[in-house]
Each structure stands twice: as C-alpha cells, then as structure tokens.
Enzyme design. Structure first.
Site, PDB file in Angstrom:
ATOM      1  N   ASP A  29      -0.761  -9.805  -5.398  1.00  0.00           N
ATOM      2  CA  ASP A  29      -1.382  -8.500  -4.932  1.00  0.00           C
ATOM      3  C   ASP A  29      -2.979  -8.450  -4.521  1.00  0.00           C
ATOM      4  OD1 ASP A  29      -2.790  -5.719  -5.069  1.00  0.00           O
ATOM      5  OD2 ASP A  29      -0.819  -5.155  -6.042  1.00  0.00           O
ATOM      6  N   ILE A  30      -2.973  -8.116  -3.470  1.00  0.00           N
ATOM      7  CA  ILE A  30      -4.383  -8.273  -2.657  1.00  0.00           C
ATOM      8  C   ILE A  30      -5.652  -7.690  -3.606  1.00  0.00           C
ATOM      9  CG2 ILE A  30      -4.454  -6.620  -1.140  1.00  0.00           C
ATOM     10  CD1 ILE A  30      -4.796 -10.171  -0.181  1.00  0.00           C
ATOM     11  N   GLU A  88       2.421   3.955  -2.601  1.00  0.00           N
ATOM     12  CA  GLU A  88       1.680   3.600  -1.613  1.00  0.00           C
ATOM     13  C   GLU A  88       2.387   2.934  -0.275  1.00  0.00           C
ATOM     14  OE1 GLU A  88      -1.540   0.113  -0.690  1.00  0.00           O
ATOM     15  OE2 GLU A  88      -2.096   1.326  -2.480  1.00  0.00           O
ATOM     16  N   HIS A  93       9.051  -2.328  -5.342  1.00  0.00           N
ATOM     17  CA  HIS A  93       8.177  -3.523  -5.858  1.00  0.00           C
ATOM     18  C   HIS A  93       7.888  -3.497  -7.397  1.00  0.00           C
ATOM     19  CE1 HIS A  93       5.202  -0.622  -4.305  1.00  0.00           C
ATOM     20  NE2 HIS A  93       4.289  -1.064  -5.055  1.00  0.00           N
ATOM     21  N   HIS A  95       5.272  -4.676 -10.109  1.00  0.00           N
ATOM     22  CA  HIS A  95       4.006  -5.302 -10.468  1.00  0.00           C
ATOM     23  C   HIS A  95       3.860  -6.388 -11.514  1.00  0.00           C
ATOM     24  CE1 HIS A  95       1.119  -3.018  -8.093  1.00  0.00           C
ATOM     25  NE2 HIS A  95       2.196  -1.806  -8.121  1.00  0.00           N
TER      26      HIS A  95
HETATM   27  P1  AMP Z   1       1.756   0.885  -5.072  1.00  0.00           P
HETATM   28  O1  AMP Z   1       2.880   1.522  -4.157  1.00  0.00           O
HETATM   29  O2  AMP Z   1       0.720   1.827  -5.457  1.00  0.00           O
HETATM   30  O3  AMP Z   1       2.290   0.143  -6.115  1.00  0.00           O
HETATM   31  O4  AMP Z   1       0.742  -0.207  -4.273  1.00  0.00           O
HETATM   32  C1  AMP Z   1       1.307  -1.148  -3.515  1.00  0.00           C
HETATM   33  C2  AMP Z   1       0.468  -2.225  -3.971  1.00  0.00           C
HETATM   34  O5  AMP Z   1       0.412  -3.325  -2.893  1.00  0.00           O
HETATM   35  C3  AMP Z   1      -1.125  -2.281  -4.399  1.00  0.00           C
HETATM   36  O6  AMP Z   1      -1.366  -2.744  -5.465  1.00  0.00           O
HETATM   37  C4  AMP Z   1      -1.811  -2.891  -2.955  1.00  0.00           C
HETATM   38  O7  AMP Z   1      -3.031  -3.502  -3.684  1.00  0.00           O
HETATM   39  C5  AMP Z   1      -0.651  -3.990  -2.735  1.00  0.00           C
HETATM   40  N1  AMP Z   1      -0.901  -4.547  -1.538  1.00  0.00           N
HETATM   41  C6  AMP Z   1      -1.005  -3.584  -0.340  1.00  0.00           C
HETATM   42  N2  AMP Z   1      -0.861  -4.361   0.624  1.00  0.00           N
HETATM   43  C7  AMP Z   1      -0.763  -5.826   0.389  1.00  0.00           C
HETATM   44  C8  AMP Z   1      -0.936  -6.874   0.996  1.00  0.00           C
HETATM   45  N3  AMP Z   1      -0.938  -7.024   2.429  1.00  0.00           N
HETATM   46  N4  AMP Z   1      -0.930  -7.956   0.287  1.00  0.00           N
HETATM   47  C9  AMP Z   1      -0.826  -8.055  -0.980  1.00  0.00           C
HETATM   48  N5  AMP Z   1      -0.631  -6.773  -1.598  1.00  0.00           N
HETATM   49  C10 AMP Z   1      -0.690  -5.641  -0.886  1.00  0.00           C
END
Ligand code: AMP
Length: 128
Positions: A29-30, A88, A93, A95
């Site tokens: 995760d970035i 988001e 996915h 975590h």
């Molecule tokens: P959520 O849908 O709230 O779980 O958020 C999506 C997750 O993806 C967040 O923790 C972001 O930091 C992560 N994220 C979004 N874009 C990227 C990327 N390009 N590379 C790695 N992680 C990402």
C-alpha cells in the site's frame, strides 16, 4: 474503465510487488499504516469483496495467508491484521497490516511516508 488496481496488475501503473499467481496480486500500500502494509487483490475485477464468487474468495484467503506469514516473519510483528474496508477503489482488496497493538490498525492515523528505496527494500524482503 479498468480500476487502478487492474492497471497495477497489468503493469500499466508501477507497484511494489510482493507476490503474484494466476489469480491474485499482492503489493505494498502506497500509504502504509506500518512497514509491510500490503494489499491483496483478485485479478478478476469485482468491486465488492462479498460479491466475489466462492472459489475466488476462498482462494484469496489462502493466497493472503501465505503473504501474511511472510509479513509476520519479516517484520517480527505479533500478528498480521486482515482488514476489508474502504470505498476508495472499486476493486475488492484485503489490507494485510503488521500489528503489535490494535492502535496499529487505526486507519485515521497518519500514514507513513516512505522513500522509494524503503518501499523497494520492504517489497523485495516480502517477495523472497
Ligand atoms: P480503500 O478502498 O479505502 O481500502 O483504499 C484503497 C487503498 O489503496 C488505500 O489504502 C490506498 O493507499 C491504496 N492505494 C491507492 N492507490 C494505490 C497505488 N497506486 N499503489 C498502492 N496502493 C494504492
């Protein structure tokens, strides 16, 4: 339109890859809560985790298990938290977050700022 995670899987957007097989992809995760915070995604593009078909959902847990063991081994954390949340990115996915206390999994906390070198080093250790 392909999700950002599908673009990552396709290699159109760079990522710090941790593991991959024919059905799943794991990458850092970035915006990590902790060093080693990893996302596991199915290659099949489905928005909501519980809309995944049974086989994909079960296989994802088994794939995540292997990655989680690696995270625990490499970070020395007490346990690896498994969290499904967030609105988001419309691509299911999980975590995986190294955890020593429940506070470590508080998504309201400020995220770590890591350098590309730090991300690369963590990813290569987890990919070993
Ligand atoms: P959520 O849908 O709230 O779980 O958020 C999506 C997750 O993806 C967040 O923790 C972001 O930091 C992560 N994220 C979004 N874009 C990227 C990327 N390009 N590379 C790695 N992680 C990402």
């Amino acid at each position: 339109m392909a999700t950002i995670f599908s673009k990552i899987i396709a290699g159109e957007i760079p990522s710090y890859k941790v593991a991959e097989d024919e059905n799943y992809y794991a990458f850092l995760d970035i915006n990590p809560l902790a060093k080693g915070h990893t996302l596991v995604v199915p290659k099949k593009e489905v928005d909501y985790y519980y809309d995944l078909d049974d086989e994909t959902l079960a296989g994802m847990a088994i794939f995540a298990k292997r990655v989680a063991h690696k995270i625990k081994e490499q970070t020395g954390c007490k346990k690896v938290a498994t969290v499904v949340l967030g609105l988001e990115v419309p691509h299911a996915h999980i975590h995986l977050i190294p955890m020593n206390s429940e506070n470590d999994v508080d998504f309201r906390r400020e995220k770590l700022k890591l350098t590309p070198e730090e991300f690369s080093e963590i990813a290569s250790k987890l990919a070993e």
